[in-house]
Scaffold this motif. Structure first.
Motif, PDB file in Angstrom:
ATOM      1  N   GLU A  42     -58.079  10.522 -17.787  1.00 54.68           N
ATOM      2  CA  GLU A  42     -57.752   9.792 -19.005  1.00 54.68           C
ATOM      3  C   GLU A  42     -58.410  10.472 -20.192  1.00 54.68           C
ATOM      4  OE1 GLU A  42     -58.489   5.630 -19.000  1.00 54.68           O
ATOM      5  OE2 GLU A  42     -57.253   5.234 -17.225  1.00 54.68           O
TER       6      GLU A  42
ATOM      7  N   PRO B 294     -54.003   2.606 -21.663  1.00 54.75           N
ATOM      8  CA  PRO B 294     -53.617   4.017 -21.543  1.00 54.75           C
ATOM      9  C   PRO B 294     -52.115   4.182 -21.294  1.00 54.75           C
ATOM     10  CG  PRO B 294     -55.572   3.578 -20.255  1.00 54.75           C
ATOM     11  CD  PRO B 294     -55.055   2.247 -20.700  1.00 54.75           C
TER      12      PRO B 294
ATOM     13  N   LEU C 250     -61.864  11.833 -21.303  1.00 56.47           N
ATOM     14  CA  LEU C 250     -62.829  10.737 -21.318  1.00 56.47           C
ATOM     15  C   LEU C 250     -63.405  10.430 -19.938  1.00 56.47           C
ATOM     16  CD1 LEU C 250     -60.955   8.264 -23.715  1.00 56.47           C
ATOM     17  CD2 LEU C 250     -62.791   9.865 -24.301  1.00 56.47           C
TER      18      LEU C 250
ATOM     19  N   ARG D  82     -55.036   6.314 -26.146  1.00 52.93           N
ATOM     20  CA  ARG D  82     -55.557   6.703 -24.836  1.00 52.93           C
ATOM     21  C   ARG D  82     -54.362   7.031 -23.940  1.00 52.93           C
ATOM     22  NH1 ARG D  82     -60.982   5.071 -23.336  1.00 52.93           N
ATOM     23  NH2 ARG D  82     -60.267   5.120 -21.166  1.00 52.93           N
TER      24      ARG D  82
ATOM     25  N   GLN E 258     -58.081  10.812 -24.916  1.00 48.57           N
ATOM     26  CA  GLN E 258     -57.571  10.299 -26.191  1.00 48.57           C
ATOM     27  C   GLN E 258     -56.900  11.430 -26.950  1.00 48.57           C
ATOM     28  OE1 GLN E 258     -60.428   8.889 -29.191  1.00 48.57           O
ATOM     29  NE2 GLN E 258     -59.066   7.174 -29.589  1.00 48.57           N
TER      30      GLN E 258
ATOM     31  N   GLY F  62     -56.772   2.942 -30.232  1.00 46.43           N
ATOM     32  CA  GLY F  62     -57.744   3.197 -29.179  1.00 46.43           C
ATOM     33  C   GLY F  62     -57.946   2.010 -28.257  1.00 46.43           C
TER      34      GLY F  62
END
Length: 245
Positions: free
Chosen positions: A138, A51, A187, A68, A140, A47
Motif C-alpha cells: 500500500e 485504499p 507505506l 491511498r 499514497q 488520504g
C-alpha cells in the motif's frame, strides 16, 4: 495652532498608487493561502478514503493525488535509482525509487520504497533487499518526489544511478517502460525483513507564510496612506506658520 491639512496632488497620487499595488499583492497572497488551504483539506480527505486497487491502465495523476492505493505486482529489481540529499530525522541519506510492474498488464508505476542512511564511505550506496515475485503493498499517490537543488551535473539515468531529482517520464525514457504519470510513496512493508524507513514528511503547505506576506502588504498600504495624511498636516501647519510670520 489650528490643525490644517494641505493637499498636494503628487504625494496623493504616489500614496494611492503604492496603496493600491500593496492591496492587490496582499489579496494575491491571501488567494494563495486559500488555494493551499483547499489543497490541504483535499489531501486530508483523500488520504482518509479506503485504499484503491491500482490497475495496469494508465490513469491521469490529478484524480488520484493523495489517494491511498493498493498495488499488486513485482518490483523491477534491475532498475533501482537513488535520490540523494534526502535527510530524515537529521541524518543524511537516500530515497530508494524503483519501478513496479502492475499485475495484469505491462504498465509500471514508480514507487518510492523508503529511506536509507548514507554510508560512512563516500559514494558507497547502502545495502537493501528487494522481494522477488508477486507482492502486495500500500502507498499514497504523489505528483513528485520533492525537488531539491541540483548540485553539479546529473549522473546519466541508469540502473543504480544516484540522482537528485526524478520524474516518471525520465525513467520511462531511460528504461523504455510504460509508466504511470505519478509516483507512489510506499507505506507498508512489501515482505518480511523490509526495514526501509518510511516516515514520510507531510508536504509543507506554507499557508501561514502567505498570510504573513499578505499582512505585510496590507501594512505597507496603510503606511502609505498614513504617511500622506501626516505629511499633509505637517505641510499645512508649516504653511499657516509661514503666513503668520
Amino acid at each position: 495652532m489650528p490643525f490644517a491639512f494641505r493637499f498636494r496632488a503628487l504625494p496623493f497620487i504616489a500614496a494611492v498608487l503604492v496603496a493600491v499595488i500593496a492591496v492587490l499583492l496582499g489579496n494575491w497572497q491571501q488567494g494563495r493561502a486559500a488555494q493551499k488551504a483547499e489543497l490541504q483539506a483535499r489531501r486530508a480527505a483523500r488520504g482518509a478514503e479506503p485504499p484503491l486497487l491500482l490497475g495496469p491502465a494508465i490513469q491521469p495523476a490529478a484524480p488520484l493525488e493523495f489517494r491511498r492505493v493498493r498495488l499488486q505486482g513485482e518490483f523491477r529489481a534491475d532498475w533501482p535509482v537513488f535520490l540523494s540529499n534526502r535527510p530524515m530525522n537529521g541524518q543524511s541519506g537516500f530515497i530508494l525509487a524503483m519501478p513496479f510492474k502492475i499485475a495484469g498488464g505491462d504498465s509500471h508505476v514508480l514507487v518510492l520504497r523508503g529511506w536509507l542512511p548514507r554510508q560512512a564511505e563516500y559514494g558507497k550506496l547502502p545495502p537493501f533487499s528487494t522481494p522477488a515475485g508477486l507482492v502486495t503493498l500500500e502507498g499514497q499517490v504523489v505528483s513528485g518526489s520533492g525537488r531539491v537543488m541540483e548540485l553539479g551535473g546529473e549522473q546519466a539515468l541508469q540502473p543504480g544511478a544516484l540522482v537528485q531529482n526524478l520524474a516518471p517520464q525520465d525513467l520511462a525514457r531511460a528504461a523504455g517502460l510504460a509508466m504511470q504519470p505519478f509516483l507512489v510513496q510506499q507505506l507498508t512493508p512489501a515482505a518480511p525483513g523490509d526495514e526501509l524507513a518510511r516516515d514520510w514528511p507531510a508536504p509543507e503547505a506554507g499557508i501561514d507564510k502567505h498570510r504573513g506576506y499578505a499582512f505585510q502588504w496590507y501594512a505597507l498600504a496603510a503606511m502609505a496612506i498614513l504617511f500622506f495624511v501626516i505629511t499633509g498636516f505637517r505641510s499645512g501647519r508649516k504653511h499657516i506658520a509661514g503666513k503668520s510670520d
